[in-house]
Design an enzyme around this catalytic site. Structure first.
Site, PDB file in Angstrom:
ATOM      1  N   GLY A 189       0.720  -1.266  -0.081  1.00  0.00           N
ATOM      2  CA  GLY A 189      -0.093  -0.018   0.166  1.00  0.00           C
ATOM      3  C   GLY A 189       0.986   1.235  -0.104  1.00  0.00           C
ATOM      4  O   GLY A 189       1.697   1.301   0.698  1.00  0.00           O
ATOM      5  N   ARG A 211      13.546  10.953  -3.268  1.00  0.00           N
ATOM      6  CA  ARG A 211      13.995  12.032  -3.578  1.00  0.00           C
ATOM      7  C   ARG A 211      15.391  12.233  -2.681  1.00  0.00           C
ATOM      8  O   ARG A 211      16.324  12.528  -2.920  1.00  0.00           O
ATOM      9  CB  ARG A 211      13.321  13.468  -3.212  1.00  0.00           C
ATOM     10  CG  ARG A 211      14.081  14.885  -3.442  1.00  0.00           C
ATOM     11  CD  ARG A 211      13.244  15.862  -2.832  1.00  0.00           C
ATOM     12  NE  ARG A 211      13.881  17.292  -2.895  1.00  0.00           N
ATOM     13  CZ  ARG A 211      14.546  17.734  -1.962  1.00  0.00           C
ATOM     14  NH1 ARG A 211      14.818  17.102  -0.882  1.00  0.00           N
ATOM     15  NH2 ARG A 211      15.397  19.031  -2.016  1.00  0.00           N
ATOM     16  N   ARG A 227       1.389  -4.633  -5.178  1.00  0.00           N
ATOM     17  CA  ARG A 227       1.575  -6.169  -4.724  1.00  0.00           C
ATOM     18  C   ARG A 227       1.819  -6.877  -5.473  1.00  0.00           C
ATOM     19  O   ARG A 227       1.674  -7.148  -6.717  1.00  0.00           O
ATOM     20  CB  ARG A 227      -0.034  -6.448  -3.919  1.00  0.00           C
ATOM     21  CG  ARG A 227      -0.335  -5.273  -2.874  1.00  0.00           C
ATOM     22  CD  ARG A 227      -1.241  -5.648  -1.860  1.00  0.00           C
ATOM     23  NE  ARG A 227      -1.032  -5.182  -0.506  1.00  0.00           N
ATOM     24  CZ  ARG A 227      -1.941  -3.985  -0.416  1.00  0.00           C
ATOM     25  NH1 ARG A 227      -2.685  -3.321  -1.233  1.00  0.00           N
ATOM     26  NH2 ARG A 227      -1.538  -3.269   0.618  1.00  0.00           N
ATOM     27  N   ASP A 275       4.243  -3.844   6.353  1.00  0.00           N
ATOM     28  CA  ASP A 275       4.714  -5.401   7.205  1.00  0.00           C
ATOM     29  C   ASP A 275       5.105  -6.299   6.218  1.00  0.00           C
ATOM     30  O   ASP A 275       6.183  -6.866   6.396  1.00  0.00           O
ATOM     31  CB  ASP A 275       3.396  -5.687   8.118  1.00  0.00           C
ATOM     32  CG  ASP A 275       3.951  -6.544   9.120  1.00  0.00           C
ATOM     33  OD1 ASP A 275       5.005  -6.611   9.254  1.00  0.00           O
ATOM     34  OD2 ASP A 275       3.063  -7.512   9.382  1.00  0.00           O
ATOM     35  N   SER A 295       5.676  -6.009   2.556  1.00  0.00           N
ATOM     36  CA  SER A 295       7.014  -5.663   2.179  1.00  0.00           C
ATOM     37  C   SER A 295       8.208  -5.886   2.889  1.00  0.00           C
ATOM     38  O   SER A 295       9.189  -6.262   2.257  1.00  0.00           O
ATOM     39  CB  SER A 295       7.022  -4.105   1.490  1.00  0.00           C
ATOM     40  OG  SER A 295       5.487  -4.158   0.829  1.00  0.00           O
ATOM     41  N   THR A 348       3.633   3.012   6.235  1.00  0.00           N
ATOM     42  CA  THR A 348       2.486   2.459   6.310  1.00  0.00           C
ATOM     43  C   THR A 348       1.459   3.635   7.082  1.00  0.00           C
ATOM     44  O   THR A 348       2.109   3.749   8.420  1.00  0.00           O
ATOM     45  CB  THR A 348       2.345   1.252   6.934  1.00  0.00           C
ATOM     46  OG1 THR A 348       0.953   1.041   7.272  1.00  0.00           O
ATOM     47  CG2 THR A 348       3.091   0.874   8.078  1.00  0.00           C
ATOM     48  N   ASP A 381      -1.166   3.039   8.720  1.00  0.00           N
ATOM     49  CA  ASP A 381      -1.574   2.554   9.911  1.00  0.00           C
ATOM     50  C   ASP A 381      -0.473   2.403  11.131  1.00  0.00           C
ATOM     51  O   ASP A 381      -1.279   2.499  12.224  1.00  0.00           O
ATOM     52  CB  ASP A 381      -1.833   0.948   9.740  1.00  0.00           C
ATOM     53  CG  ASP A 381      -2.773   0.643   8.424  1.00  0.00           C
ATOM     54  OD1 ASP A 381      -3.299   1.505   7.947  1.00  0.00           O
ATOM     55  OD2 ASP A 381      -3.023  -0.645   8.508  1.00  0.00           O
ATOM     56  N   ASP A 389       1.134   0.357  12.170  1.00  0.00           N
ATOM     57  CA  ASP A 389       1.161  -0.858  12.928  1.00  0.00           C
ATOM     58  C   ASP A 389       2.469  -1.744  13.170  1.00  0.00           C
ATOM     59  O   ASP A 389       2.583  -2.679  13.560  1.00  0.00           O
ATOM     60  CB  ASP A 389      -0.051  -1.880  12.278  1.00  0.00           C
ATOM     61  CG  ASP A 389       0.329  -2.121  10.713  1.00  0.00           C
ATOM     62  OD1 ASP A 389       1.412  -1.293  10.272  1.00  0.00           O
ATOM     63  OD2 ASP A 389      -0.147  -2.848  10.176  1.00  0.00           O
ATOM     64  N   ARG A 395      -5.731  -1.677  10.085  1.00  0.00           N
ATOM     65  CA  ARG A 395      -6.223  -3.190  10.141  1.00  0.00           C
ATOM     66  C   ARG A 395      -5.767  -3.773  11.426  1.00  0.00           C
ATOM     67  O   ARG A 395      -6.589  -4.568  12.127  1.00  0.00           O
ATOM     68  CB  ARG A 395      -5.743  -3.882   8.944  1.00  0.00           C
ATOM     69  CG  ARG A 395      -6.749  -3.706   7.678  1.00  0.00           C
ATOM     70  CD  ARG A 395      -6.150  -4.486   6.466  1.00  0.00           C
ATOM     71  NE  ARG A 395      -4.654  -4.129   6.225  1.00  0.00           N
ATOM     72  CZ  ARG A 395      -3.698  -4.726   5.469  1.00  0.00           C
ATOM     73  NH1 ARG A 395      -4.102  -5.959   4.798  1.00  0.00           N
ATOM     74  NH2 ARG A 395      -2.555  -3.813   5.134  1.00  0.00           N
ATOM     75  N   GLU A 437     -15.323  13.062  19.402  1.00  0.00           N
ATOM     76  CA  GLU A 437     -15.856  12.509  20.809  1.00  0.00           C
ATOM     77  C   GLU A 437     -15.384  11.357  21.177  1.00  0.00           C
ATOM     78  O   GLU A 437     -15.344  11.020  22.184  1.00  0.00           O
ATOM     79  CB  GLU A 437     -17.197  12.972  20.826  1.00  0.00           C
ATOM     80  CG  GLU A 437     -17.710  14.436  20.991  1.00  0.00           C
ATOM     81  CD  GLU A 437     -17.378  15.121  19.753  1.00  0.00           C
ATOM     82  OE1 GLU A 437     -17.348  14.718  18.658  1.00  0.00           O
ATOM     83  OE2 GLU A 437     -17.374  16.450  19.929  1.00  0.00           O
ATOM     84  N   GLU A 456     -10.595   0.481  10.883  1.00  0.00           N
ATOM     85  CA  GLU A 456     -10.801  -0.546  10.125  1.00  0.00           C
ATOM     86  C   GLU A 456     -10.910  -1.808  10.750  1.00  0.00           C
ATOM     87  O   GLU A 456     -11.599  -2.940  10.198  1.00  0.00           O
ATOM     88  CB  GLU A 456     -10.099  -0.468   8.936  1.00  0.00           C
ATOM     89  CG  GLU A 456     -10.126  -1.211   7.966  1.00  0.00           C
ATOM     90  CD  GLU A 456      -8.912  -1.093   6.794  1.00  0.00           C
ATOM     91  OE1 GLU A 456      -7.941  -0.410   7.123  1.00  0.00           O
ATOM     92  OE2 GLU A 456      -8.914  -1.507   5.747  1.00  0.00           O
TER      93      GLU A 456
HETATM   94  P1  ADP Z   1       2.171  -4.007   2.703  1.00  0.00           P
HETATM   95  O1  ADP Z   1       3.800  -3.951   2.690  1.00  0.00           O
HETATM   96  O2  ADP Z   1       1.732  -2.522   2.576  1.00  0.00           O
HETATM   97  O3  ADP Z   1       1.957  -4.635   4.196  1.00  0.00           O
HETATM   98  P2  ADP Z   1       1.325  -6.362   1.143  1.00  0.00           P
HETATM   99  O4  ADP Z   1       1.137  -7.040   2.764  1.00  0.00           O
HETATM  100  O5  ADP Z   1       0.274  -6.629   0.364  1.00  0.00           O
HETATM  101  O6  ADP Z   1       1.582  -4.903   1.644  1.00  0.00           O
HETATM  102  O7  ADP Z   1       2.834  -6.795   0.741  1.00  0.00           O
HETATM  103  C1  ADP Z   1       3.285  -6.398  -0.296  1.00  0.00           C
HETATM  104  C2  ADP Z   1       4.204  -7.318  -0.841  1.00  0.00           C
HETATM  105  O8  ADP Z   1       5.206  -7.824  -0.285  1.00  0.00           O
HETATM  106  C3  ADP Z   1       3.304  -8.512  -1.368  1.00  0.00           C
HETATM  107  O9  ADP Z   1       2.611  -8.431  -2.428  1.00  0.00           O
HETATM  108  C4  ADP Z   1       4.603  -9.744  -1.628  1.00  0.00           C
HETATM  109  O10 ADP Z   1       5.000  -9.226  -2.863  1.00  0.00           O
HETATM  110  C5  ADP Z   1       5.614  -8.962  -0.627  1.00  0.00           C
HETATM  111  N1  ADP Z   1       5.213  -9.885   0.560  1.00  0.00           N
HETATM  112  C6  ADP Z   1       4.481  -9.703   1.672  1.00  0.00           C
HETATM  113  N2  ADP Z   1       4.845 -10.684   2.390  1.00  0.00           N
HETATM  114  C7  ADP Z   1       5.621 -11.637   2.217  1.00  0.00           C
HETATM  115  C8  ADP Z   1       6.374 -12.731   2.636  1.00  0.00           C
HETATM  116  N3  ADP Z   1       6.010 -13.232   3.676  1.00  0.00           N
HETATM  117  N4  ADP Z   1       7.340 -13.214   1.704  1.00  0.00           N
HETATM  118  C9  ADP Z   1       7.797 -12.631   0.689  1.00  0.00           C
HETATM  119  N5  ADP Z   1       7.113 -11.401   0.345  1.00  0.00           N
HETATM  120  C10 ADP Z   1       6.146 -11.038   0.750  1.00  0.00           C
END
Ligand code: ADP
Length: 381
Positions: A16, A26, A110, A141, A143, A164, A166, A168, A210, A226, A265
């Protein structure tokens, strides 16, 4: 014909998008060129750009030579406008004027295929053939899990950068994009307050988040909303929703004219609900207000799901500064092999690199609970 750069650093944005990604690009390009004298190759569309390129050149030495020629000759903005070019040598001009813009000019994506070990092996082979000095992965997380795979399965140095909205990721006090998203939510609440006040309404607004309610919490504190409902205390029961409605009603009897409720969410219900949480809460609140003998049977509740609005917009100065600090740390870590692989993090307001899998900051959970208390005491009437 230009030369292919020696030992370039690859940078990609994955998952995301988050405000601050462009500011990071940059910063990493300018610091790479101005301070470290290293070329930065931007990868289009995250891991997908690497997977597609690896597939295009697989087993063909001539294709690697052609790819290197393309990277050497079509650089900067010329490379960016060629949608078929997945790896672009970034220059000063190509990152000019992008700092405050949300999203990422390199694209983020993704890529489920990157979860497969044999696909990742093809990517490692590509990176070796392109003489990669290191890879920087910017994202959430998922990525960063992908970046950890690179660290554990190859000998290519890798640095992750948390981005991110979030917030998180528990090993860092802040991720890129959070400050901007809070800013956007405060702007949104300000708009909803005008109509809520005029019509004496309760507005239930769903925020992103999330796994963590931190975005909603920070937005509630900063906007004066509030009430804030977060996932951490566990699924909401009917009785809990009624008690929240009773609190809103209590405020109304003491003279409050409206109420803004932020719900993250990630909030779930017991029993589970398939409908969107803002609508579930609207029905529960409305039913409570309309119970026989209630003092405000006409009190209206309106839901709104704020959605991707929260990801865009002008990046705040705080996020631009954090992006520059993370870029500086990432490049320092690559220049100093003793630091090793890891993720940039903000800890005790210091930017540093922590190992993949670093423990959660104990202060993070405490800070969230403290924010909840503070908000409750600030918003109760
Ligand atoms: P975010 O990074 O925003 O949490 P995602 O959870 O959709 O987004 O992960 C983004 C991309 O990172 C995935 O589409 C995949 O290419 C890679 N990825 C996620 N989890 C793993 C994993 N356990 N092992 C390898 N690549 C991963």
């Amino acid at each position: 014909m230009n030369d292919y750069p020696e030992k370039p650093i690859f940078v990609l944005f994955s998952g995301g998008d988050a405000p601050g990604m462009n500011a990071f690009l940059r910063a990493v390009v300018r610091l790479g060129l101005n301070r470290h004298n290293v070329a930065i190759l931007g990868v289009r569309d995250g891991y997908r750009g690497l997977v597609r390129t690896a597939r295009n050149v697989s087993g063909d030495p001539e294709a690697i030579i052609r790819l290197k020629q393309q990277i050497a000759n079509t650089t900067g903005r010329a490379g960016l406008i060629n949608a078929q070019q997945h790896i672009i040598r970034m220059d000063h001009a190509s990152v000019s004027g992008i700092m405050g813009k949300g999203g990422t000019i390199l694209g983020s994506a993704r890529c489920l295929e990157f979860m497969e070990p044999e696909v990742r092996a093809g990517v490692y082979s590509l990176l070796k053939q392109l003489d990669a000095c290191a890879v920087i992965v910017v994202g959430g997380d998922g990525s960063l899990s992908g970046a950890r795979c690179i660290a554990e399965e190859s000998d290519i140095p890798v640095i992750g950068v948390p981005a991110t909205i979030d917030n998180d990721l528990q090993f860092t006090e802040m991720s890129l994009g959070v400050d901007t998203a809070v800013n956007t939510l405060v702007w949104a609440v300000d708009h909803f307050i005008d109509t809520a006040r005029s019509h004496r309404r309760v507005m239930v607004l769903e925020t992103m988040g999330r796994e963590s309610g931190d975005l909603a919490r920070m937005a509630a504190l900063a906007s004066g909303a509030e009430m804030v409902i977060t996932p951490e205390p566990g699924p909401l029961t009917q009785a809990q929703m009624e008690s929240l409605a009773a609190r809103i009603e209590g405020g109304m009897t003491r003279g409050r004219g409206h109420a803004i409720v932020l719900v993250a969410e990630g909030v779930k219900f017991d029993p589970p609900q398939t409908r969107n949480r803002a609508y579930v809460l609207m029905d529960a609140f409305q039913q409570y207000f309309q119970r026989p003998g209630g003092p405000f049977p006409d009190l209206e509740v309106r839901p709104s799901v704020l959605g991707h609005l929260q990801r865009g917009g002008h990046t705040t100065p705080n996020d631009c500064i954090l992006a520059a600090r993370f870029a500086e740390e990432a490049l320092e870590a690559i220049a100093n092999p003793a630091i090793g692989n890891g993720i940039t993090a903000l800890r005790h307001n210091r930017a540093e690199v922590v190992p993949f899998g670093a423990d959660a900051l104990p202060d993070r959970a405490r800070f969230s609970r403290a924010m909840d208390r503070l908000h409750e005491d600030l918003s109760s009437w």
